[in-house]
Design an enzyme around this catalytic site. Structure first.
Site, PDB file in Angstrom:
ATOM      1  N   TYR A  89       0.850  -1.193   0.000  1.00 38.05           N
ATOM      2  CA  TYR A  89       0.000   0.000   0.000  1.00 38.05           C
ATOM      3  C   TYR A  89       0.886   1.243   0.000  1.00 38.05           C
ATOM      4  O   TYR A  89       1.963   1.246   0.600  1.00 38.05           O
ATOM      5  CB  TYR A  89      -0.888  -0.013   1.249  1.00 38.05           C
ATOM      6  CG  TYR A  89      -2.106   0.881   1.173  1.00 38.05           C
ATOM      7  CD1 TYR A  89      -3.219   0.510   0.431  1.00 38.05           C
ATOM      8  CD2 TYR A  89      -2.138   2.098   1.852  1.00 38.05           C
ATOM      9  CE1 TYR A  89      -4.339   1.319   0.366  1.00 38.05           C
ATOM     10  CE2 TYR A  89      -3.260   2.915   1.789  1.00 38.05           C
ATOM     11  CZ  TYR A  89      -4.350   2.523   1.042  1.00 38.05           C
ATOM     12  OH  TYR A  89      -5.464   3.331   0.972  1.00 38.05           O
ATOM     13  N   TYR A 136     -11.506   3.494  -7.017  1.00 40.01           N
ATOM     14  CA  TYR A 136     -11.060   3.754  -5.656  1.00 40.01           C
ATOM     15  C   TYR A 136     -10.432   2.514  -5.025  1.00 40.01           C
ATOM     16  O   TYR A 136     -10.058   2.511  -3.846  1.00 40.01           O
ATOM     17  CB  TYR A 136     -12.211   4.268  -4.792  1.00 40.01           C
ATOM     18  CG  TYR A 136     -13.318   3.263  -4.542  1.00 40.01           C
ATOM     19  CD1 TYR A 136     -13.330   2.489  -3.384  1.00 40.01           C
ATOM     20  CD2 TYR A 136     -14.348   3.083  -5.450  1.00 40.01           C
ATOM     21  CE1 TYR A 136     -14.332   1.561  -3.143  1.00 40.01           C
ATOM     22  CE2 TYR A 136     -15.357   2.167  -5.221  1.00 40.01           C
ATOM     23  CZ  TYR A 136     -15.341   1.398  -4.071  1.00 40.01           C
ATOM     24  OH  TYR A 136     -16.345   0.479  -3.849  1.00 40.01           O
TER      25      TYR A 136
END
Length: 330
Positions: free
Chosen positions: A49, A237
């Site tokens: 991430y 998203y």
């Protein structure tokens, strides 16, 4: 709970005792009640991430805590012992029993918001609200389409869209509990629940979508884009499939399709997050965002919780119940 290296969460996360620092004049000492395990939490631990904390780090980006003590310069008219608070930004490290945190990074939540709803209020519902508000001006009667509709964001999108009389086409994967999941989504307001292959036929009677919400990528994102009306917008998203988003050239040239991206962690300041919560909390007080099913685990059983959170086709959100949880009404 902390991790000192990246890897599979159930392997690298350890339960450790860490000494609390002193409560500074602008700080608040809190005891955490509950904290969810979100996909982004696991991705951070795995090193996949963009948000990369310094190691060792405490995982967890959202949760709800009980104020135990406030610093001498903290406004006692806003924070006082016994108040429930949630973080206004990511990276706080909520998978722990207690913490000393800056008061200006916290937001007070009314006690009549259910504990598990409050614990899961600061990422997924605000993301859903931004997805509906920031890209297309949707009028009542408009249609949107989304994949990953049974995700926490997807369910919040359904509830918010239903309140605004916006139609939703909701795509979920074929799964063993299809009937149960599709029935649940309809119960919270989904107009159509369908698979990717059946989406066009299932929504033929509806206006073409003006907005598509993509958290999967790959062929699923391409299908969403193809179903948009002329000039429609697809917003990505998430990327659960780990496949790229591909928009065919003719859609860009002849249908003027727009492709955008959104991440709450980089597109939302503390003040903006607080403004979003001001809109969402009155809905939560009336029962919104409480329909998703929760699977709770004690912190001592965190390895089982992490393993469960990594499994596909789960029936609900995995949440860690922390020691202070027993002192409150859920």
């Amino acid at each position: 709970m902390r991790f000192a290296e990246h890897g599979e969460a159930a392997t690298v996360v350890k339960l450790e005792e860490v000494e609390l620092g002193q409560t500074g004049p602008k700080d608040v000492l809190v005891d955490f009640l509950a904290a969810p395990i979100n996909p982004s939490d696991l991705n951070i631990i795995e090193g996949k991430y963009p948000l990369k904390p310094s190691l060792p780090a405490t995982p967890g980006n959202e949760g709800v805590a009980l104020v135990r003590e406030i610093g001498s310069e903290v406004d006692s008219n806003y924070f006082k012992p016994g108040d429930r608070v949630v973080p206004l930004e990511a990276g706080f490290g909520t998978w722990r029993t207690s913490a000393v945190l800056p008061a200006d990074c916290l937001y007070r939540v009314p006690s009549n918001v259910p504990t598990l709803t409050a614990a899961t209020l600061t990422i997924n519902p605000p993301t859903a609200l931004c997805l509906l508000d920031k890209f297309v001006h949707l009028q009542p009667g408009a249609t949107i389409i989304q994949n990953g509709a049974n995700s926490a964001v997807g369910q919040a999108v359904i509830e918010l869209a239903t309140a605004r009389k916006i139609n939703t086409i909701n795509i979920i994967r074929e799964r063993p509990d299809w009937d149960e999941v599709s029935s649940h989504l309809r119960s919270i307001g989904a107009t159509v629940v369908t698979t990717l292959d059946q989406a066009l036929a299932a929504s033929a009677h509806m206006p073409k979508p003006e907005l598509a919400l993509n958290c999967v990528g790959g062929p699923s994102a391409t299908k969403l884009a193809k179903m948009l009306s002329h000039g429609g917008t697809i917003v990505t998203y998430g990327g659960m499939s780990l496949q790229p988003v591909t928009i065919p050239t003719p859609l860009l040239i002849f249908k003027d399709i727009r492709a955008r991206g959104f991440a709450l962690s980089i597109n939302c300041s503390r003040a903006e997050k607080a403004a979003l919560l001001e809109q969402l909390i009155p809905m939560a007080q009336k029962g919104a965002f409480s329909s998703q099913r929760f699977e709770t685990y004690a912190i001592e059983d965190f390895k089982s919780a992490l393993q469960r959170a990594s499994e596909p086709f789960r029936g609900g959100k995995v949440v860690l119940e922390l020691p202070a949880y027993d002192t409150c009404e859920a």
